[in-house]
Design a protein around this motif. Structure first.
Motif, PDB file in Angstrom:
ATOM      1  N   GLN A   1       0.827  -1.206   0.000  1.00 46.09           N
ATOM      2  CA  GLN A   1       0.000   0.000   0.000  1.00 46.09           C
ATOM      3  C   GLN A   1       0.865   1.261   0.000  1.00 46.09           C
ATOM      4  N   VAL A   2       1.967   1.235   0.763  1.00 45.89           N
ATOM      5  CA  VAL A   2       2.881   2.377   0.783  1.00 45.89           C
ATOM      6  C   VAL A   2       3.491   2.568  -0.607  1.00 45.89           C
ATOM      7  N   VAL A   3       3.891   1.469  -1.234  1.00 47.84           N
ATOM      8  CA  VAL A   3       4.464   1.543  -2.585  1.00 47.84           C
ATOM      9  C   VAL A   3       3.433   2.109  -3.562  1.00 47.84           C
ATOM     10  N   TYR A   4       2.196   1.678  -3.464  1.00 50.83           N
ATOM     11  CA  TYR A   4       1.133   2.191  -4.325  1.00 50.83           C
ATOM     12  C   TYR A   4       0.933   3.695  -4.116  1.00 50.83           C
ATOM     13  N   LEU A   5       0.895   4.117  -2.859  1.00 51.89           N
ATOM     14  CA  LEU A   5       0.649   5.528  -2.560  1.00 51.89           C
ATOM     15  C   LEU A   5       1.830   6.423  -2.925  1.00 51.89           C
ATOM     16  N   ARG A   6       3.019   5.849  -2.991  1.00 54.73           N
ATOM     17  CA  ARG A   6       4.216   6.634  -3.321  1.00 54.73           C
ATOM     18  C   ARG A   6       4.038   7.423  -4.614  1.00 54.73           C
TER      19      ARG A   6
END
Length: 116
Positions: A37-42
């Motif tokens: 999710q963090v990678v997606y939001l980056r």
């Protein structure tokens, strides 16, 4: 070069990221679950360099653990397969926490609502 003001999508992504990071730091969400999710939001928060060190920790965690079941997909896995993976999941979660705790704190400072 000055960055243009945040658009609504970036502002919302920053709020989602800050919320997720708070869940991780409080222990309500694991680093392994949060990493994708963090990678997606980056890519949605705006103003982040391709090789940002704080996000890089989560990119690495995501890459190392993408073969593991998530809480959302565990029901699709055989129970014996999940039990066999539990030691690996626990080991990788501890390693991820050591690796990314500082990055998680730094990202929260950068993207908390007061800074968005």
């Amino acid at each position: 070069m000055d960055r243009p003001p945040l658009n609504e999508e970036e502002r919302e992504a920053r709020q989602q990221l800050a919320y997720l990071l708070r869940l991780v730091l409080s222990g309500y969400c694991s680093y392994l679950e949060a990493a994708p999710q963090v990678v997606y939001l980056r890519s949605r928060v705006g103003g982040v360099a391709d090789f940002d060190d704080d996000f890089r920790a989560f990119v690495g965690i995501n890459s190392e653990t993408d073969h593991l079941p998530t809480w959302a997909t565990r029901h699709l896995w055989a129970e014996h397969a999940i039990k066999a993976l539990e030691p690996e999941i626990a080991r990788l979660e501890a390693r991820a926490a050591d690796l990314a705790r500082g990055s998680c704190e730094a990202l929260l400072i950068r993207f908390a609502e007061t800074n968005a």
